[in-house]
Design a protein around this motif. Structure first.
Motif, PDB file in Angstrom:
ATOM      1  N   GLN A  63       7.708  -5.769  -0.340  1.00  9.20           N
ATOM      2  CA  GLN A  63       6.258  -5.823  -0.539  1.00  9.20           C
ATOM      3  C   GLN A  63       5.554  -4.745   0.283  1.00  9.20           C
ATOM      4  O   GLN A  63       4.625  -4.101  -0.192  1.00  9.20           O
ATOM      5  CB  GLN A  63       5.716  -7.204  -0.173  1.00  9.20           C
ATOM      6  CG  GLN A  63       6.074  -8.278  -1.166  1.00  9.20           C
ATOM      7  CD  GLN A  63       5.616  -9.655  -0.722  1.00  9.20           C
ATOM      8  OE1 GLN A  63       5.333  -9.893   0.451  1.00  9.20           O
ATOM      9  NE2 GLN A  63       5.538 -10.583  -1.663  1.00  9.20           N
ATOM     10  N   LYS A  64       5.997  -4.548   1.499  1.00 15.32           N
ATOM     11  CA  LYS A  64       5.392  -3.530   2.360  1.00 15.32           C
ATOM     12  C   LYS A  64       5.658  -2.131   1.812  1.00 15.32           C
ATOM     13  O   LYS A  64       4.776  -1.270   1.845  1.00 15.32           O
ATOM     14  CB  LYS A  64       5.903  -3.667   3.793  1.00 15.32           C
ATOM     15  CG  LYS A  64       5.333  -4.890   4.484  1.00 15.32           C
ATOM     16  CD  LYS A  64       5.859  -5.040   5.887  1.00 15.32           C
ATOM     17  CE  LYS A  64       5.255  -6.291   6.519  1.00 15.32           C
ATOM     18  NZ  LYS A  64       5.739  -6.539   7.859  1.00 15.32           N
ATOM     19  N   ASP A  99       6.109  -1.395  -1.353  1.00 15.71           N
ATOM     20  CA  ASP A  99       5.246  -1.274  -2.533  1.00 15.71           C
ATOM     21  C   ASP A  99       3.830  -0.880  -2.128  1.00 15.71           C
ATOM     22  O   ASP A  99       3.208  -0.033  -2.763  1.00 15.71           O
ATOM     23  CB  ASP A  99       5.214  -2.574  -3.334  1.00 15.71           C
ATOM     24  CG  ASP A  99       6.453  -2.780  -4.191  1.00 15.71           C
ATOM     25  OD1 ASP A  99       7.218  -1.815  -4.384  1.00 15.71           O
ATOM     26  OD2 ASP A  99       6.640  -3.909  -4.679  1.00 15.71           O
ATOM     27  N   ILE A 100       3.321  -1.495  -1.085  1.00 16.38           N
ATOM     28  CA  ILE A 100       1.976  -1.172  -0.605  1.00 16.38           C
ATOM     29  C   ILE A 100       1.910   0.274  -0.128  1.00 16.38           C
ATOM     30  O   ILE A 100       0.969   1.005  -0.453  1.00 16.38           O
ATOM     31  CB  ILE A 100       1.544  -2.147   0.511  1.00 16.38           C
ATOM     32  CG1 ILE A 100       1.339  -3.539  -0.068  1.00 16.38           C
ATOM     33  CG2 ILE A 100       0.282  -1.656   1.215  1.00 16.38           C
ATOM     34  CD1 ILE A 100       1.167  -4.630   0.967  1.00 16.38           C
ATOM     35  N   LYS A 116       1.917   2.614  -3.103  1.00 16.06           N
ATOM     36  CA  LYS A 116       0.618   2.612  -3.785  1.00 16.06           C
ATOM     37  C   LYS A 116      -0.430   3.396  -3.005  1.00 16.06           C
ATOM     38  O   LYS A 116      -1.208   4.156  -3.578  1.00 16.06           O
ATOM     39  CB  LYS A 116       0.140   1.178  -4.012  1.00 16.06           C
ATOM     40  CG  LYS A 116       0.942   0.441  -5.052  1.00 16.06           C
ATOM     41  CD  LYS A 116       0.500  -0.999  -5.159  1.00 16.06           C
ATOM     42  CE  LYS A 116       1.415  -1.791  -6.057  1.00 16.06           C
ATOM     43  NZ  LYS A 116       1.079  -3.212  -6.113  1.00 16.06           N
ATOM     44  N   LEU A 117      -0.442   3.225  -1.688  1.00 19.72           N
ATOM     45  CA  LEU A 117      -1.398   3.958  -0.861  1.00 19.72           C
ATOM     46  C   LEU A 117      -1.140   5.462  -0.911  1.00 19.72           C
ATOM     47  O   LEU A 117      -2.073   6.258  -1.045  1.00 19.72           O
ATOM     48  CB  LEU A 117      -1.334   3.464   0.593  1.00 19.72           C
ATOM     49  CG  LEU A 117      -1.910   2.085   0.865  1.00 19.72           C
ATOM     50  CD1 LEU A 117      -1.578   1.646   2.284  1.00 19.72           C
ATOM     51  CD2 LEU A 117      -3.406   2.084   0.639  1.00 19.72           C
ATOM     52  N   GLU A 168      -0.776  -0.070 -12.158  1.00 19.47           N
ATOM     53  CA  GLU A 168      -1.467  -0.696 -11.028  1.00 19.47           C
ATOM     54  C   GLU A 168      -2.245   0.326 -10.223  1.00 19.47           C
ATOM     55  O   GLU A 168      -3.377   0.076  -9.816  1.00 19.47           O
ATOM     56  CB  GLU A 168      -0.464  -1.415 -10.125  1.00 19.47           C
ATOM     57  CG  GLU A 168       0.142  -2.652 -10.726  1.00 19.47           C
ATOM     58  CD  GLU A 168       1.181  -3.300  -9.825  1.00 19.47           C
ATOM     59  OE1 GLU A 168       1.200  -3.000  -8.608  1.00 19.47           O
ATOM     60  OE2 GLU A 168       1.975  -4.106 -10.332  1.00 19.47           O
TER      61      GLU A 168
END
Length: 69
Positions: free
Chosen positions: A7-8, A10-11, A14-15, A46
């Motif tokens: 999850q981290k 993925d974040i 995205k950033l 996304e």
């Protein structure tokens, strides 16, 4: 633990992608840039704020040869 790391990551992806595409105005160009960077259509959707279908259609149109060439 692995889900938390995933999850981290993925974040962070995205950033980073949002920062890299901030100066690109058209969603088509953003989609093409992110696809060339190796991102999957669901993640591109996304980031760009559109649907997976829109991303797939954009990529499909780009792969098709244009008439007259």
């Amino acid at each position: 633990m692995a889900d938390d790391i995933s999850q981290k990551l993925d974040i962070l992806i995205k950033l980073q992608a949002a920062a890299l595409t901030a100066s690109i105005e058209s969603s088509k160009d953003k989609i093409l840039f992110l696809a060339k960077a190796g991102l999957r259509p669901i993640l591109i959707a996304e980031i760009v704020g559109t649907t997976v279908n829109h991303v797939n259609v954009t990529l499909s149109k780009e792969r098709k040869p244009t008439k007259g060439k």
